[in-house]
Design a protein around this motif. Structure first.
Motif, mmCIF file in Angstrom:
data_model
loop_
_atom_site.group_PDB
_atom_site.id
_atom_site.type_symbol
_atom_site.label_atom_id
_atom_site.label_comp_id
_atom_site.label_asym_id
_atom_site.label_seq_id
_atom_site.Cartn_x
_atom_site.Cartn_y
_atom_site.Cartn_z
ATOM 1 N N ARG A 111 0.994 -4.847 -7.183
ATOM 2 C CA ARG A 111 0.820 -5.973 -6.266
ATOM 3 C C ARG A 111 1.445 -5.644 -4.911
ATOM 4 O O ARG A 111 2.316 -4.773 -4.820
ATOM 5 C CB ARG A 111 1.466 -7.239 -6.849
ATOM 6 N N ASP A 112 1.009 -6.352 -3.892
ATOM 7 C CA ASP A 112 1.539 -6.142 -2.547
ATOM 8 C C ASP A 112 2.994 -6.595 -2.457
ATOM 9 O O ASP A 112 3.441 -7.458 -3.216
ATOM 10 C CB ASP A 112 0.708 -6.919 -1.520
ATOM 11 N N TRP A 166 6.857 -5.588 -9.566
ATOM 12 C CA TRP A 166 5.685 -5.371 -8.719
ATOM 13 C C TRP A 166 4.659 -4.458 -9.393
ATOM 14 O O TRP A 166 3.518 -4.384 -8.947
ATOM 15 C CB TRP A 166 6.106 -4.773 -7.380
ATOM 16 N N LYS A 204 3.792 3.446 -6.038
ATOM 17 C CA LYS A 204 3.076 2.313 -5.473
ATOM 18 C C LYS A 204 2.944 1.199 -6.496
ATOM 19 O O LYS A 204 2.692 1.437 -7.670
ATOM 20 C CB LYS A 204 1.685 2.751 -5.004
#
Length: 364
Positions: A204-205, A260, A201
């Motif tokens: 950041r989105d 990310w 994960k």
């Protein structure tokens, strides 16, 4: 970390790499696929390459149907192997320096439940011994196996997944395992890519949750697949691009880096743009793969190892002669680099929340 990647003759000489951050996961059956060798057909139906040392058979034909899992398996205290047939005299053997392409079926000994099977599938498995990719029993069991040979490997639980088992593969605690393996090839670079492992994960989105890896490893040319087409200006050889990215090793199927996972995107200088302390030249495959792509686009770039980190790779996350696959989101295409954050003209040091990075201004 900013560094220079190996380049092909005639390619750009300066590169800003994606920093490898994550090691391969030990204790998993993390495998990939094969590399074709040059030469004429041999008696195994594969290809022959004379290596000047003695072994000449580096590839063989794949077996279409999985062998039957035996029901009378005897499990010892250590891993035991049984070869179905004697290897051809000049067949090359599994070693720690090259990629092994294998077809494999694996099952639990107690009930014969199959948890992995690549026979007849598009994607066999590619692995490297000594890289902490495999359970201990497979490391032991594959040693000395030769191209074209089939081997049964019986692995006691202690040399498999032990008391923890492997829920993802349906392997319970303290389960003994049996594998039947055909060694398809022994090669310097993968010919096929691993399926992608779980993507961590992001911080950041917007980070992709998976990557559709190519079955065959990219060779000879960079390939760009447009996943989402933007409507902004096109990137040229003199552009500066602000991007988010995710990089995956073809050899392992593991993520090795992603913007990310940091606080902000990066800005890159394309092949004919001057690198600055705020915009860095990238590996040749990035410049080639992003030229002509539009602002707002999300693309997948599949890069041969020669256009990435060359024969040396960046072990352990990027293997030797390892093709790479990137997902890149083009956030901005500009004619100029972001404003400088320093007055130093040659070498600067910048610190982000993720890491301390030393950057060197690229030569024109």
């Amino acid at each position: 970390m900013i560094c220079t990647a190996p380049t092909r003759p005639g390619r750009a000489t300066s590169a800003r790499t994606v920093t490898p951050r994550r090691a391969l996961v030990a204790g998993t059956v993390a495998l990939a696929l094969l590399l074709a060798a040059c030469g004429s057909s041999d008696q195994l139906g594969g290809k022959v390459v004379k290596d000047g040392v003695g072994c000449t058979i580096t590839t063989s034909d794949r077996v279409a149907k999985a062998p039957a899992i035996p029901t009378d398996v005897k499990v010892g205290k250590t891993t035991k192997t049984t070869d179905a047939a004697k290897a051809t005299k000049d067949a090359c053997a599994a070693n720690n320096d090259q990629y092994l392409t294998v077809d494999m079926v694996g099952a639990t000994v107690d009930d014969g439940k199959v948890f992995t099977d690549t026979y007849g599938k598009d994607r066999p498995l590619t692995l490297k011994l000594g890289q902490n990719q495999l359970i201990a029993g497979l490391e032991t069991g594959l040693a000395g196996l030769k191209v074209g040979q089939q081997r049964q490997i019986v692995v006691p639980a202690a040399e498999a997944y032990g008391k923890d088992g492997n829920a993802a593969q349906g392997i319970g605690a303290n389960e003994d395992l049996v594998f039947i393996v055909n060694l398809v090839s022994v090669t310097d670079s993968p010919t096929y890519c691993n399926e992608v492992a779980t993507i961590p994960k992001g911080k950041r989105d917007g980070k992709p949750t998976t990557v559709d890896m190519p079955v065959k490893a990219p060779v000879d040319k960079v390939t760009t697949k447009v996943l989402v087409e933007g409507d902004g200006p096109k990137a040229t050889a003199t552009s500066y691009l602000t991007v988010d990215y995710l990089g995956v090793s073809c050899a392992s199927g593991q993520q090795f880096d992603s913007s990310w996972d940091t606080d902000a995107p990066i800005t890159i200088a394309m092949g004919k743009a001057e690198a600055t302390d705020t915009a860095f030249n990238v590996i040749p495959g990035w410049t080639e793969g992003l030229t002509g792509q539009k602002q707002g686009s999300i693309v997948q770039i599949e890069i041969p190892f020669e256009d990435a980190y060359g024969a040396t790779g960046r072990p352990p996350q990027i293997g030797t002669s390892d093709p790479l696959v990137f997902i890149v989101q083009i956030l901005k295409v500009s004619d100029s680099a972001p404003p400088s954050t320093t007055t130093t003209s040659a070498v600067t040091t910048t610190t982000t929340a993720a890491a301390t990075t030393s950057t060197t201004k690229a030569a024109k």
